[in-house]
Design an enzyme around this catalytic site. Structure first.
Site, PDB file in Angstrom:
ATOM      1  N   LYS A   1       1.379   7.995   0.956  1.00  0.00           N
ATOM      2  CA  LYS A   1       2.001   7.788   2.263  1.00  0.00           C
ATOM      3  C   LYS A   1       3.434   8.664   2.608  1.00  0.00           C
ATOM      4  O   LYS A   1       4.101   8.646   1.403  1.00  0.00           O
ATOM      5  CB  LYS A   1       2.104   6.739   2.751  1.00  0.00           C
ATOM      6  CG  LYS A   1       0.720   5.723   2.767  1.00  0.00           C
ATOM      7  CD  LYS A   1       1.019   4.367   3.316  1.00  0.00           C
ATOM      8  CE  LYS A   1      -0.093   3.680   3.465  1.00  0.00           C
ATOM      9  NZ  LYS A   1      -1.060   3.859   4.636  1.00  0.00           N
TER      10      LYS A   1
ATOM     11  N   ARG B   1     -10.812  -0.856   2.452  1.00  0.00           N
ATOM     12  CA  ARG B   1     -12.267  -0.983   2.743  1.00  0.00           C
ATOM     13  C   ARG B   1     -12.878  -1.181   1.299  1.00  0.00           C
ATOM     14  O   ARG B   1     -14.182  -1.692   1.462  1.00  0.00           O
ATOM     15  CB  ARG B   1     -12.825   0.207   3.379  1.00  0.00           C
ATOM     16  CG  ARG B   1     -12.940   1.374   2.779  1.00  0.00           C
ATOM     17  CD  ARG B   1     -12.825   2.400   3.732  1.00  0.00           C
ATOM     18  NE  ARG B   1     -11.714   2.652   4.877  1.00  0.00           N
ATOM     19  CZ  ARG B   1     -11.624   3.675   5.903  1.00  0.00           C
ATOM     20  NH1 ARG B   1     -12.765   4.257   5.920  1.00  0.00           N
ATOM     21  NH2 ARG B   1     -10.694   3.616   6.589  1.00  0.00           N
TER      22      ARG B   1
ATOM     23  N   ASP C   1       0.970  -1.207  -0.096  1.00  0.00           N
ATOM     24  CA  ASP C   1      -0.091   0.030   0.059  1.00  0.00           C
ATOM     25  C   ASP C   1       0.838   1.261   0.035  1.00  0.00           C
ATOM     26  O   ASP C   1       1.457   1.603   1.123  1.00  0.00           O
ATOM     27  CB  ASP C   1      -0.864  -0.166   1.089  1.00  0.00           C
ATOM     28  CG  ASP C   1      -1.697   1.319   1.200  1.00  0.00           C
ATOM     29  OD1 ASP C   1      -2.004   1.861   0.152  1.00  0.00           O
ATOM     30  OD2 ASP C   1      -2.391   1.516   2.490  1.00  0.00           O
TER      31      ASP C   1
END
Length: 482
Positions: free
Chosen positions: A259, A333, A252
């Protein structure tokens, strides 16, 4: 590592660990070591205080006296496991010789904790480290536990092997442990087992069936997205199925909402939900669990590329609900949303339980010791919490309430993929997932386990080392066994 349990211990043993409560008399099954123990007590070299560790040595014979203190309630399962792990790591023991463990508190909980401390505490992920000459190798260590709970001890050792499999999968390099790697791991576990049927949706099948949220997350990656469903029939014909659904983001980057380096460096661990499902699958087969289960892994990579999905995009998921993407780093999600609604609509399980490294907010709420549990079903919550309590795979129930729907309400779509800024991050993520799990029917039993803290440790915790912890495997195995 091999763990066995029997009573009495064989007379050929020359290495022992004795777990001694304060003020309690004890006996070592060796006359010479027993005499040394008596001398140590009279000389006030050992009193049984908690964390006290005193070696008794006579020639090749060794006995470690491990103190437990005078308050049994102060030595919970985690503490007992840590005491066992520290004793087994003593430089006075020879890892090439069997070690006999003698617990004077002979309860199932303490025996289970000792096994956890040995199996999980002595785990090492050192695949990419050149071995040091003085580094102990515990892989061939043989442990014999003096207890009447032999079957339970050996079963717990097998459960821990499933935990350590999940840790191996999580700790592996992201480029190695991609969707193909995890697919092979699953196929290696089930092999030709007649109890299992495997269905794999690759990119083409995901497109044909309309799992567009799953595909959106993977758009920036050259890796193949997959939804893998293992149908395990351990129960009877007509028995209901439970579905375990794991988030498997193999890496990720955060996507276009990139990030920071500090936040990205351990993102190979963002598939620890899927790893927990795989570890539990292994345990179900090994322990011949009498339960019908769907083991489901939603696998994708959230990378950056010219085709990466963008903040502000609106994507229609499998169940027909549209999602406004306000943050590409809230990607797990999205994959779970399609997986949950796909399973609910096509497989209709009795209970639908997902597990995911979903939020950092759960660490703010519960730290690294407790998994966040969210569900609107009290009975399912109680079953999961009982399994967590029995295994020390800890969980704490967080609330799900109707007002959370406003947190994820979108002006441009049916729902948005993040809640209100700096507010209820864990439970708004749970509410997002609930709406997809119960998209067709609010009577669908569903629960969500957020292992954002417990699954990926940033520092050593009790007998666990930094990295993947295998959180959820013991809990799920116990839950399915009950």
């Amino acid at each position: 590592m091999k763990i066995s349990a029997l009573r009495p211990l064989p007379g050929s043993l020359v290495q022992f660990i004795l777990f001694v409560p304060q003020t309690q008399t004890f006996a070592i099954p060796d006359a010479e070591l027993q005499r040394l123990a008596v001398e140590a007590v009279f000389a006030k070299k050992f009193s049984g205080k908690k964390d006290e560790l005193v070696p008794l040595i006579k020639g090749e014979k060794v006995c470690l006296l491990a103190g437990l203190g005078d308050k049994r309630e102060a030595v919970n399962m985690r503490k007992m496991g840590l005491i066992a792990k520290n004793a087994l790591q003593s430089k006075h023991l020879d890892v090439n010789k069997p070690v006999g463990l003698i617990p004077l508190w002979d309860s199932e909980a303490h025996i289970k904790a000792i096994v956890d401390g040995a199996k999980l505490g002595l785990y090492k992920w050192n695949k990419y480290i050149a071995q040091k000459e003085d580094e102990a190798d515990y892989s061939s260590l043989e442990i014999l536990i003096d207890t009447p709970y032999a079957e339970m001890a050996e079963r717990e050792a097998a459960v821990c092997d499933g935990v350590n499999l999940a840790r191996d999968l999580g700790n592996e390099n992201a480029d190695a442990a991609d969707s193909l790697y995890l697919e092979k791991a699953i196929l290696d576990i089930v092999k030709d087992d007649p109890r299992c049927m495997v269905k794999i949706l690759n990119r083409k099948e995901l497109e044909e069936k309309g799992l567009r949220l799953h595909l959106a997350v993977n758009q920036g990656s050259a890796k193949e997205p997959k939804l893998i469903i293992v149908s395990y029939k351990g129960g009877k014909d007509g028995d209901p199925f439970t579905a375990l659904v794991g988030k498997g983001i193999t890496f990720d980057s955060g996507g276009l909402n990139l990030k920071t380096t500090a936040s990205m460096v351990d993102m190979r661990l963002d598939m620890c939900g899927a790893a927990a499902v795989i570890g539990t699958l292994r345990n179900a087969l090994q322990l011949n669990l009498r339960r019908n289960v769907y083991f489901v892994c939603g696998l994708a990579e959230n990378a950056i590329g010219p085709k990466a999905y963008k903040p502000g995009d609106v994507v229609v998921g499998y169940c027909g609900k549209s999602v406004e993407i306000l943050n590409t780093d809230a990607e797990g999600r999205l994959v779970l949303a399609d997986a949950l609604s796909y399973m609910a609509r096509n497989y209709k399980p009795d209970a639908l339980i997902d597990i995911a490294t979903l939020t950092g907010a759960v660490v703010v709420a519960l730290g690294y010791e407790y998994t966040g549990l969210m569900t609107s079903d009290d009975n399912l919550a109680n079953q999961l919490l009982a399994a967590a309590e029995a295994t020390d795979d800890r969980a704490w129930r967080l609330p799900i309430y109707p007002e959370l729907q406003e947190h994820v309400k979108s002006q441009f779509a049916d729902i948005k993929n993040i809640g209100q800024p700096s507010c209820a991050g864990s439970i708004s993520g749970g509410e997002f997932l609930r709406q997809f799990a119960q998209c067709d029917s609010e009577s669908q039993k569903w629960a969500h386990l957020d292992i954002g803290g417990t699954g990926t440790l940033e520092k050593d915790l009790a007998y666990f080392k930094v990295g993947a912890s295998g959180a959820g495997v013991r809990l799920f195995t116990e839950f399915l066994s009950r």
